[in-house]
Design a protein around this motif. Structure first.
Motif, PDB file in Angstrom:
ATOM      1  N   HIS A 158       0.832  -1.213   0.000  1.00 60.27           N
ATOM      2  CA  HIS A 158       0.000   0.000   0.000  1.00 60.27           C
ATOM      3  C   HIS A 158       0.866   1.262   0.000  1.00 60.27           C
ATOM      4  CE1 HIS A 158       1.042  -0.653   4.188  1.00 60.27           C
ATOM      5  NE2 HIS A 158       0.461   0.451   4.572  1.00 60.27           N
ATOM      6  N   ASP A 165       1.385   5.434   8.503  1.00 63.21           N
ATOM      7  CA  ASP A 165       0.877   4.516   7.472  1.00 63.21           C
ATOM      8  C   ASP A 165       1.191   3.069   7.848  1.00 63.21           C
ATOM      9  OD1 ASP A 165       0.048   6.672   5.983  1.00 63.21           O
ATOM     10  OD2 ASP A 165       1.753   6.631   4.607  1.00 63.21           O
ATOM     11  N   GLN A 169      -1.617   0.132   8.991  1.00 66.54           N
ATOM     12  CA  GLN A 169      -1.829  -1.106   8.243  1.00 66.54           C
ATOM     13  C   GLN A 169      -2.077  -2.261   9.223  1.00 66.54           C
ATOM     14  OE1 GLN A 169       0.379  -3.967   7.395  1.00 66.54           O
ATOM     15  NE2 GLN A 169      -0.988  -4.703   5.779  1.00 66.54           N
ATOM     16  N   PHE A 185      -6.236   1.288   5.183  1.00 68.53           N
ATOM     17  CA  PHE A 185      -5.363   1.007   4.035  1.00 68.53           C
ATOM     18  C   PHE A 185      -6.221   0.425   2.932  1.00 68.53           C
ATOM     19  CE2 PHE A 185      -5.253  -2.859   6.601  1.00 68.53           C
ATOM     20  CZ  PHE A 185      -5.501  -3.844   5.660  1.00 68.53           C
TER      21      PHE A 185
END
Ligand SMILES: Cc1cc2nc3c(=O)[nH]c(=O)nc-3n(C[C@H](O)[C@H](O)[C@H](O)COP(=O)(O)O)c2cc1C
Length: 194
Positions: A158, A165, A169, A185
């Protein structure tokens, strides 16, 4: 196909590296109005202070209810108190061992044992590296009893750009395990511009 969204979840935070995963999952559950029953171990408190900018009281304020890890008379210590499952985020090898061996020496281990005996969902976000065979055996034992072993191992499909980030996830995977909707995500195979 989708089951009813969970309403009440027990959250354990232990003293493994990755306290921010515990903080982030509490924020996400709160945003979704899910009732959370939080237990932070003594080592978990220490690691929150060491690894994050949060004070333990600020983390506790994200939960609906909090308990002391030594309070073995808390509601979540009994199977008669209904919940939709439990997650330990992050989970140390010590707590994994307590769960795998039904040791129940503190409230996190007891609540996890109750979760398994009542055949409710138990997700263990185990964190250590490298892993010796004893760790692997404990994970296999817990998995055999019905726990889901969900280590915070990042994916890169991703295209994460920030630490947030990467964290999100794993948080998305935990929410997936409880069938809680999220857009943290983009699942593999989903088009950028549908
Ligand atoms: C900063 C810090 C990071 C730690 N990271 C880990 C870890 O990633 N995994 C682990 O199993 N233990 C880790 N530990 C050791 C545990 O905190 C220790 O084994 C503790 O007794 C676990 O207790 P608890 O499971 O009741 O929280 C860490 C300790 C500290 C202080």
């Amino acid at each position: 196909m989708k089951k009813t969204a969970p309403k009440r979840i027990v959250v354990g935070i232990t003293g493994a590296s990755g306290a921010r995963y515990g903080v982030r999952i509490l924020q996400c559950l709160r945003e979704r109005a899910i009732e959370t029953h939080l237990i932070i171990s003594r080592a978990g408190r220490q690691v929150i202070e060491l690894e994050t900018d949060y004070r333990v009281e600020e983390v506790e304020a994200l939960a609906s209810r909090t308990y002391n890890d030594s309070d073995l008379a808390a509601p979540v210590a009994s199977g008669s108190y209904r919940t939709d499952g439990m997650m330990v985020v992050p989970c140390t090898m010590k707590t994994l061992s307590g769960v795998a061996n039904s040791y129940a020496g503190n409230l996190i281990e007891r609540a996890a044992d109750v979760t398994l005996k009542e055949q409710r969902r138990l997700v263990l976000v185990v964190r250590e590296t490298p892993l010796h065979k004893g760790h692997l055996r404990l994970m296999a034992m817990a998995a055999d009893m019905g726990a889901q072993i969900l280590p915070p191992i990042p994916a890169f499909y991703h295209r994460p750009a920030t630490i947030e980030d990467l964290v999100d996830q794993t948080i998305g995977k935990i929410l997936d395990a409880f069938e809680i909707d999220h857009d943290l995500f983009k699942p593999w195979g989903e088009k950028e511009n549908p």
